[in-house]
Design a protein around this motif. Structure first.
Motif, PDB file in Angstrom:
ATOM      1  N   PRO A 173       0.792  -1.274   0.059  1.00 57.87           N
ATOM      2  CA  PRO A 173       0.011  -0.005   0.033  1.00 57.87           C
ATOM      3  C   PRO A 173       1.020   1.250   0.210  1.00 57.87           C
ATOM      4  O   PRO A 173       0.377   2.508  -0.727  1.00 57.87           O
ATOM      5  N   TRP A 176       2.001   1.878  -3.437  1.00 57.94           N
ATOM      6  CA  TRP A 176       0.742   2.228  -4.190  1.00 57.94           C
ATOM      7  C   TRP A 176       0.156   3.816  -3.847  1.00 57.94           C
ATOM      8  O   TRP A 176      -0.038   4.510  -5.140  1.00 57.94           O
ATOM      9  N   GLN A 177       0.098   4.039  -2.848  1.00 57.18           N
ATOM     10  CA  GLN A 177      -0.026   5.515  -2.351  1.00 57.18           C
ATOM     11  C   GLN A 177       0.978   6.251  -2.974  1.00 57.18           C
ATOM     12  O   GLN A 177       0.709   7.526  -3.243  1.00 57.18           O
ATOM     13  N   GLU A 180       0.065   6.839  -6.459  1.00 56.59           N
ATOM     14  CA  GLU A 180      -1.180   7.478  -6.531  1.00 56.59           C
ATOM     15  C   GLU A 180      -1.057   9.083  -5.997  1.00 56.59           C
ATOM     16  O   GLU A 180      -1.311   9.848  -6.938  1.00 56.59           O
ATOM     17  N   LYS A 339      -7.167   1.987   3.597  1.00 57.00           N
ATOM     18  CA  LYS A 339      -8.021   2.634   2.491  1.00 57.00           C
ATOM     19  C   LYS A 339      -7.551   1.652   1.069  1.00 57.00           C
ATOM     20  O   LYS A 339      -8.521   1.491   0.404  1.00 57.00           O
ATOM     21  N   TYR A 340      -6.299   0.835   1.138  1.00 59.22           N
ATOM     22  CA  TYR A 340      -6.185   0.290  -0.071  1.00 59.22           C
ATOM     23  C   TYR A 340      -6.015  -1.230   0.108  1.00 59.22           C
ATOM     24  O   TYR A 340      -5.951  -1.840  -0.553  1.00 59.22           O
TER      25      TYR A 340
END
Length: 407
Positions: A173, A176-177, A180, A339-340
């Motif tokens: 995550p 990924w964040q 993002e 969140k992910y």
């Protein structure tokens, strides 16, 4: 139970400590099946994060089987779960807008004054990451207490192995964040500093999000090779002038987005980094911010700066002028893991993401000190270490394990 405890600078030991107990109604107790050593654990190991006391149990990347629950928990005994590293209540202002790593309620009141004067607000609670973040015991142990267990843990399907899902607790995550936050578009060139676990997952995520070109920067050959296998172009900062190389690779414009996946302990012999290293060593500086300075200079005008790398204190020689004059957009912060997790779990189940390529070693929990030492000193070969409570000593193995790990 047996647990890895911090005893001082580069001194960690597996000792017998008290078993965790249910304290609050929403608690659960896990029997750990797998736990990993994180790059940010090395900040504790090196003594650059204050607030760690002898005997503290480390570890914030862990998963396991539920063995006990409080009356307010939604978990059931026997379930196998992954646990996000930030501790979130699920009910405060920040949790309701999915800013879970900014939770207002997970750092005990008596600990909040430790960080509020420095940061303006107290830190959120984090497993095994100093008393600044709540003083919670971590998961590099046989058992761990999980507060707010009705919010964080995610039940894992039995057909997925521990190796496939363990990194949902933090580094997947986080990567990924980071991608993002870089707001990647289909024509973008993205540069990622650091090919450690977070950096490699940021590379993987940026490619998955459709970046036209991803450039990975490091100096360890094997880690650069892993980035290349993911689809990145590579720059070895010991063999190339990074700013010049990035300008050439971006057609003279500068890269559209930069990701600093290194943080407070940058490597290299640049003058600013050497000065920061001396200040950090003698205790008059907290962060070696060479990579962040370089990333800001490399980013094109109007570009985006994403900072998943951990910083803990103050840094000087910061290019504030470049940040402002180039109209850069900056996003950073601890990861809102909650969140992910479900979305990324679905991608793993569908075969869209694989994390097991990163695993270099499995060790018994009893050999955790060896794992820390090698992960710290041999980062090119020891890319990620998984610790297994109950694994017999002398049975350590390299690479990923294929069997499903259940308690």
């Amino acid at each position: 139970m047996r647990a890895l405890t911090w005893q001082g600078h580069q001194d960690v030991r597996v000792e017998t400590v008290d078993d965790p107990e249910i304290i609050n109604p929403r608690d659960a107790i896990l029997k750990i099946t797998s736990t990993a050593i994180c790059g940010s654990d090395l900040h504790l190991y090196d003594g650059v994060i204050p607030g760690v006391l002898p005997g503290d149990i480390l570890g914030h990347e862990f998963m396991g089987e539920v063995v006990e629950t409080g009356p307010g928990s939604t978990l059931q005994k026997g379930q196998r779960v992954i646990v996000p590293f930030p501790i979130a209540c699920g009910q405060c202002f920040h949790c309701t807008i999915e800013q879970f790593s900014c939770c207002e309620n997970s750092n005990p009141v008596e600990k909040q004054d430790l960080t509020a004067p420095l940061y303006g607000h107290p830190l959120t609670g984090i497993f095994g990451y100093s008393h600044l973040a709540g003083g919670y015991s971590g998961g590099q142990a046989e058992y761990v207490r999980v507060p707010f267990s009705d919010v964080g843990p995610v039940v894992v399907p039995d057909h997925l192995t521990d190796d496939q899902v363990l990194f949902l607790t933090d580094i997947l995550p986080t990567g990924w964040q980071a991608a993002e936050y870089a707001e990647i578009g289909p024509d973008d060139t993205v540069a990622v500093w650091g090919c450690g676990p977070v950096g490699l997952f940021a590379v993987q995520s940026a490619i998955a999000m459709g970046a036209a070109k991803v450039i990975a920067i490091d100096h360890y050959p094997h880690r650069l090779e892993l980035a290349k296998k993911l689809g990145a172009e590579i720059v070895n900062f010991r063999e190339s002038n990074v700013l010049q190389a990035l300008m050439e690779m971006s057609g003279g414009l500068g890269v559209d987005a930069v990701i600093d996946a290194v943080g407070m302990e940058a490597h290299g012999f640049a003058a600013d980094n050497l000065a920061d290293a001396v200040k950090q060593k003698v205790g008059i500086g907290a962060d070696r911010a060479h990579v962040l300075r370089q990333a800001i200079l490399a980013c094109r005008k109007g570009g985006r700066v994403s900072i998943p790398g951990v910083y803990g204190g103050l840094a000087d020689k910061f290019p504030t002028g470049a940040l402002m004059e180039k109209a850069l957009k900056v996003r950073t912060g601890q990861t809102h893991v909650h969140k992910y997790t479900k979305m990324l779990l679905e991608k793993i189940e569908k075969g869209e993401l694989d994390t097991t390529f990163l695993i270099s070693h499995h060790l018994p929990l009893e050999d955790a000190a060896e794992g820390y030492r090698n992960f710290h000193d041999k980062q090119d070969e020891w890319t990620k270490v998984i610790l297994r409570p109950g694994m017999e000593r002398g049975t350590a193995r390299a690479g990923q394990a294929q069997e499903t790990q259940q308690a």
